[in-house]
Write an enzyme that holds these catalytic residues in place. Structure first.
Site, PDB file in Angstrom:
ATOM      1  N   CYS A  34       5.688   6.078   4.687  1.00 56.49           N
ATOM      2  CA  CYS A  34       4.540   5.375   4.103  1.00 56.49           C
ATOM      3  C   CYS A  34       4.019   6.092   2.861  1.00 56.49           C
ATOM      4  CB  CYS A  34       3.419   5.247   5.133  1.00 56.49           C
ATOM      5  SG  CYS A  34       3.940   4.334   6.581  1.00 56.49           S
TER       6      CYS A  34
ATOM      7  N   GLU B 236      -0.960  -5.311  11.244  1.00 58.14           N
ATOM      8  CA  GLU B 236      -0.207  -4.835  10.076  1.00 58.14           C
ATOM      9  C   GLU B 236       1.240  -5.319  10.189  1.00 58.14           C
ATOM     10  OE1 GLU B 236      -0.409  -0.619   8.153  1.00 58.14           O
ATOM     11  OE2 GLU B 236       1.005  -0.546   9.809  1.00 58.14           O
TER      12      GLU B 236
ATOM     13  N   HIS C 274       4.898   0.139  -0.364  1.00 54.34           N
ATOM     14  CA  HIS C 274       5.672  -0.839   0.426  1.00 54.34           C
ATOM     15  C   HIS C 274       4.665  -1.878   0.903  1.00 54.34           C
ATOM     16  CE1 HIS C 274       3.911   1.874   3.360  1.00 54.34           C
ATOM     17  NE2 HIS C 274       3.945   0.858   4.206  1.00 54.34           N
TER      18      HIS C 274
ATOM     19  N   HIS D  19       0.847  -1.191   0.000  1.00 51.87           N
ATOM     20  CA  HIS D  19       0.000   0.000   0.000  1.00 51.87           C
ATOM     21  C   HIS D  19       0.885   1.244   0.000  1.00 51.87           C
ATOM     22  CE1 HIS D  19      -0.379   0.396   4.733  1.00 51.87           C
ATOM     23  NE2 HIS D  19       0.867   0.330   4.346  1.00 51.87           N
TER      24      HIS D  19
ATOM     25  N   ASP E  30      -4.558 -10.625  -1.516  1.00 53.51           N
ATOM     26  CA  ASP E  30      -3.235 -11.245  -1.391  1.00 53.51           C
ATOM     27  C   ASP E  30      -2.366 -10.966  -2.616  1.00 53.51           C
ATOM     28  OD1 ASP E  30      -1.279 -12.758  -0.068  1.00 53.51           O
ATOM     29  OD2 ASP E  30      -1.853 -14.572  -1.151  1.00 53.51           O
ATOM     30  N   HIS E  31      -1.150 -10.490  -2.336  1.00 51.64           N
ATOM     31  CA  HIS E  31      -0.188 -10.147  -3.390  1.00 51.64           C
ATOM     32  C   HIS E  31      -0.737  -9.114  -4.371  1.00 51.64           C
ATOM     33  CE1 HIS E  31       1.889 -13.467  -1.545  1.00 51.64           C
ATOM     34  NE2 HIS E  31       2.978 -13.147  -2.221  1.00 51.64           N
TER      35      HIS E  31
ATOM     36  N   HIS F 199       3.297  -5.352   3.550  1.00 49.26           N
ATOM     37  CA  HIS F 199       3.238  -5.982   4.880  1.00 49.26           C
ATOM     38  C   HIS F 199       2.712  -7.408   4.743  1.00 49.26           C
ATOM     39  CE1 HIS F 199       3.835  -2.187   7.007  1.00 49.26           C
ATOM     40  NE2 HIS F 199       2.931  -1.626   6.215  1.00 49.26           N
TER      41      HIS F 199
END
Lengths: 141, 151
Positions: free
Chosen positions: B38, B128, B44, B19, B84-85, B46
């Site tokens: 951020c 997170e 980047h 995100h 996801d991904h 998580h």
């Protein structure tokens, strides 16, 4: 109000099987948990007591005392046992996380001498758990 | 069994996503000041952990609030597959308009999982990182306050 939590681990085996249903139905609903020989978990139990700290001792409930209650009521009953066959309170019930948490609640609640039992959280694995509260008292801890 | 007890089923899931925290309503310098690292334009990622709790009557025939295989399939379809991904602000439409903070992510996941037909969604807690977590339980009075009256 202060909430204190004590954690305890025990190891036990169980299986899921409802004799009122056919073998196929048991297999379909319970999957691997229906293996007739059973299987085991390392359970983690977290017991949370809510109360006001005693003005003299600064404690809601002496942790040593809580530890002894957990040892007597839960460890001795469930640790290294086959839950279906060796825990009388689970007779006639499927020993899911939900049902075992409820049995633990019912065993502990009358034994807590100070404060009140707020939450029983029972982890069957890191990714599966059940929480038990008195109705109306649920929420984040 | 008369239910004087309230039982919840908790389950944890994982997904990895990227995100970027950036609000189009704010000027560039303000975005950098508020979001710091951020706000890096490339984003980047998580490893998110999603913890969900559902309540409902425990079916005496199965001992379960909800069938786990059904719950897992529902969460897979509603949350894991779409997130996801992925890059949230680029690939999850709701985050084109709102900042993909984990506060907002928590609310979005809650909205998606509320539709699970077998049990009532009580709360969604998202980690997170192992140091940051966020929990959303819908818009209802603080449950701890409700609980206090029951003593």
């Amino acid at each position: 109000m202060v909430y204190l939590t004590r954690k305890m681990e025990f190891a036990a085996s169980h299986l899921y099987h409802n004799p009122a249903m056919s073998a196929e139905e048991n297999r379909r609903i319970f999957g691997k948990c229906n293996n007739p020989h059973g299987h085991g978990h390392n359970y983690t139990l977290e017991v949370t007591i809510a109360g006001e700290p005693d003005p003299v001792t600064g404690m809601v409930l002496d942790l040593k005392e809580l530890k002894e209650i957990l040892e007597r009521e839960i460890m001795q009953r469930m640790d290294h046992r086959f839950l279906n066959y060796e825990v009388a309170e689970l007779q006639g019930q499927i020993p899911t996380c939900e049902n075992v948490a409820r049995v633990i609640w019912n065993l502990l609640e009358p034994k807590i001498p100070r404060g009140r039992l707020y939450r029983v959280r029972l982890h069957e694995s890191a990714d599966l758990f059940a929480d038990c509260y008195r109705n109306g008292a649920s929420g984040a801890v | 069994m008369g239910e004087t007890l309230h039982i919840e089923l908790g389950r944890r899931y994982r997904f990895s996503a990227s995100h970027r925290l950036h609000s189009p309503q704010l000027p560039e310098a303000e975005n950098q000041r508020i979001y710091g690292k951020c706000n890096n334009p490339y984003g980047h990622g998580h490893n998110y952990v999603v913890e969900v709790r559902f309540s409902g009557p425990v079916d005496p025939a199965t001992g379960m609030i909800a069938n786990l295989a059904d719950l897992d399939a529902f969460v897979e379809e509603q949350v894991i597959e779409p997130f996801d991904h992925r890059s949230m602000q680029d690939e999850v439409p709701v985050f084109r308009n709102i900042v993909p903070t984990t506060e907002n992510l928590c609310r979005e996941i809650f909205a998606r999982l509320q539709a699970f037909p077998q049990a009532k969604l009580e709360a969604v807690r998202v980690e997170e990182t192992s140091n940051n977590s966020f929990e959303y339980a819908g818009e209802k009075p603080d449950s701890r306050e409700r609980g206090r009256g029951q003593a």
